[in-house]
Design an enzyme around this catalytic site. Structure first.
Site, PDB file in Angstrom:
ATOM      1  N   ARG A 292      -8.415  -0.746   9.422  1.00  0.00           N
ATOM      2  CA  ARG A 292      -8.044  -0.369  10.449  1.00  0.00           C
ATOM      3  C   ARG A 292      -8.927  -1.509  11.643  1.00  0.00           C
ATOM      4  NH1 ARG A 292     -10.177   5.163   8.753  1.00  0.00           N
ATOM      5  NH2 ARG A 292      -7.860   6.030   8.344  1.00  0.00           N
TER       6      ARG A 292
ATOM      7  N   PHE B 166       0.629  -1.327  -0.228  1.00  0.00           N
ATOM      8  CA  PHE B 166       0.086  -0.209   0.163  1.00  0.00           C
ATOM      9  C   PHE B 166       0.740   1.074   0.225  1.00  0.00           C
ATOM     10  CE2 PHE B 166      -3.358   2.685   2.269  1.00  0.00           C
ATOM     11  CZ  PHE B 166      -3.752   2.773   1.688  1.00  0.00           C
TER      12      PHE B 166
ATOM     13  N   ARG C  60       6.388 -15.772  40.744  1.00  0.00           N
ATOM     14  CA  ARG C  60       6.811 -15.037  40.906  1.00  0.00           C
ATOM     15  C   ARG C  60       6.816 -14.802  42.826  1.00  0.00           C
ATOM     16  NH1 ARG C  60      11.391 -12.168  42.880  1.00  0.00           N
ATOM     17  NH2 ARG C  60      11.319  -9.602  42.623  1.00  0.00           N
TER      18      ARG C  60
ATOM     19  N   GLU D   2      -2.416   2.434   9.438  1.00  0.00           N
ATOM     20  CA  GLU D   2      -3.198   3.252   9.344  1.00  0.00           C
ATOM     21  C   GLU D   2      -4.325   4.238   9.627  1.00  0.00           C
ATOM     22  OE1 GLU D   2      -2.653   0.443   7.541  1.00  0.00           O
ATOM     23  OE2 GLU D   2      -4.176  -0.499   7.676  1.00  0.00           O
TER      24      GLU D   2
ATOM     25  N   THR E 271       1.398   6.983   2.265  1.00  0.00           N
ATOM     26  CA  THR E 271       2.185   8.272   2.665  1.00  0.00           C
ATOM     27  C   THR E 271       3.488   8.807   2.544  1.00  0.00           C
ATOM     28  OG1 THR E 271       1.811   6.329   4.938  1.00  0.00           O
ATOM     29  CG2 THR E 271       3.345   8.454   5.213  1.00  0.00           C
ATOM     30  N   GLU E 272       3.705   9.824   2.782  1.00  0.00           N
ATOM     31  CA  GLU E 272       4.484  10.765   2.203  1.00  0.00           C
ATOM     32  C   GLU E 272       5.611  10.799   2.589  1.00  0.00           C
ATOM     33  OE1 GLU E 272       2.271  11.224  -2.716  1.00  0.00           O
ATOM     34  OE2 GLU E 272       3.057  12.619  -1.471  1.00  0.00           O
TER      35      GLU E 272
ATOM     36  N   HIS F 156       5.947  -7.514  35.963  1.00  0.00           N
ATOM     37  CA  HIS F 156       7.592  -7.726  35.700  1.00  0.00           C
ATOM     38  C   HIS F 156       8.088  -7.722  36.201  1.00  0.00           C
ATOM     39  CE1 HIS F 156       5.028 -10.312  32.010  1.00  0.00           C
ATOM     40  NE2 HIS F 156       5.851 -11.230  32.195  1.00  0.00           N
TER      41      HIS F 156
ATOM     42  N   GLY G 132       1.346  14.917   4.217  1.00  0.00           N
ATOM     43  CA  GLY G 132      -0.182  14.803   5.553  1.00  0.00           C
ATOM     44  C   GLY G 132      -0.183  13.139   5.552  1.00  0.00           C
TER      45      GLY G 132
END
Length: 400
Positions: free
Chosen positions: A246, A131, A271, A366, A134-135, A341, A139
């Site tokens: 999405r 796909f 633990r 996306e 995006t550039e 953790h 935007g």
């Protein structure tokens, strides 16, 4: 397991689906997951192992229609599978997501010749569609600098794209460019088109190993037949492709969140401090409960979205909202997993550290949060309402 959709008849019969899902799960945990440490250390996916494994278990053709040799899964059937990939290594998950997501998009928006050019090979992984939206200097969506100018029976494409996932594997790119100042069009561009150069970009924070490259188009000539739909249809194609993708990202968020919760429960039971497991401490119990609430809520949103799409409904607001809630949920869950953790979770000894980094790509895929809020609010202000008459019993999404 997931039933065939009752209204559209889409998807695999239950027995075939169970076998496919079991084969993919076995491949993930016996072949792919053992590679996770190597991929993060070398920042490279061993394609000589990964691609044949994905091909053999059927992971490349999940959303390719049966007429092209694919499994033709319904969305409700696909979501638990991409979620399972997200429990393991994020780089492999991203590869599988992009391959399937945009094969699905082409099956809906491409013409007969375009589908035939890609989809048969997509089932085996010999062909793949990435796909290219995006550039670097613009935007999102229709804010494009790339142009496609008609020249006889061809178009000349000029411009640049970056952060294009699977740029090292794709045989074709779905390229969006302006055909005039007010119109966006989509083109199916072959990898070796004259004037197209592909460069690697710096390695990412998480989901390591895959390539998110830069594409430069310099008078790249493509035939008129490369136009997807009509001139100016790009915005419509973009919205439809991103709408369901999405939802796939939200399912990826769910898989990572589920794994983080499972690992946290296991660690909390094992633990021991001051003579008892930390799972018995109220503060830790609250973390675990908060994590489970997010997982449970996200499962419900995804089940609703999948059932609606499979029943033929569009999801202009729901897709943005489930994607946004998913990234917020997996962010909270992995934050709390790190707290459960403790210090050892911050090291690479345990997978929590990797899951934490992998989850952060979900913020950006996306569209970032600002875009999800914009899309959801725009639809609501314009009068979009949730379909109260929709019966989710027509869809079925079973996790686990």
């Amino acid at each position: 397991m997931t039933a065939i959709d009752e209204q559209t008849g889409s998807g695999l019969p239950p027995r075939e689906y169970d076998l496919l899902r079991a084969a993919i799960r076995d491949t993930i945990w016996t072949v792919l997951d053992p590679l996770a440490e190597q991929i993060d250390r070398t920042e490279s996916i061993p394609y000589d192992i990964v691609l044949p494994a994905l091909r053999e278990c059927g992971a490349f053709g999940l959303l390719v229609p049966a007429e092209y040799g694919g499994s033709g899964l319904s969305i409700a059937q696909y979501l638990p599978i991409i979620a399972e990939f997200a429990k393991s290594h994020g780089g492999i998950r991203a590869l599988v997501h992009v391959h399937n997501s945009f094969a699905h998009a082409l099956s809906e928006i491409g013409n007969t010749e375009q589908r035939a050019a890609v989809l048969h090979g997509a089932v085996t992984g010999e062909r793949s569609l990435a796909f290219a939206l995006t550039e670097p200097g613009h935007g999102t969506g229709a804010d494009l600098g790339s142009t496609a100018v008609r020249d006889g029976d061809s178009y000349l494409i000029n411009g640049a794209k970056w952060l294009i996932t699977n740029s090292d594997l794709a045989s074709h790119f779905l390229v969006f460019a302006k055909t005039n100042p007010s119109q966006v069009s989509a083109f199916l561009v072959e990898r070796h088109a004259p004037g197209l150069t592909i460069e690697a970009m710096p390695e990412t924070m998480g989901c390591k190993g895959g390539e998110h490259g830069r594409l430069t188009f310099t008078d790249t000539r493509v035939p008129k037949s490369a136009l997807v739909g009509a001139d100016g249809d790009g915005r419509v194609h973009l919205e439809r492709a991103l709408e369901v993708s999405r939802v796939f990202i939200a399912a990826s968020s769910l898989g990572t969140a589920e794994q983080a919760l499972d690992l946290s429960l296991r660690h909390a039971r094992q633990r021991v401090t001051f003579g008892k497991p930390i799972a018995e401490r109220q503060a830790v119990q609250r973390y675990l409960a908060e994590m489970a609430i997010d997982v449970y809520a996200l499962r419900g949103m995804l089940a609703d979205a999948a059932a609606k799409w499979d029943a033929g409904h569009r999801l202009p607001a729901e897709s943005a909202m489930v994607k946004q809630f998913g990234l917020e949920a997996v962010g909270r869950v992995t934050d709390r997993a790190l707290l459960v953790h403790g210090g050892i979770g911050y090291t690479r000894q345990l997978p929590i550290e990797r899951l934490y980094r992998d989850a952060r790509l979900n913020w950006l895929e996306e569209g970032p949060p600002t875009i999800q809020y914009l899309v959801a609010a725009r639809e609501l202000v314009a009068g979009y309402t949730f379909d109260d008459a929709f019966d989710p019993a027509h869809g079925d999404l079973t996790w686990g």
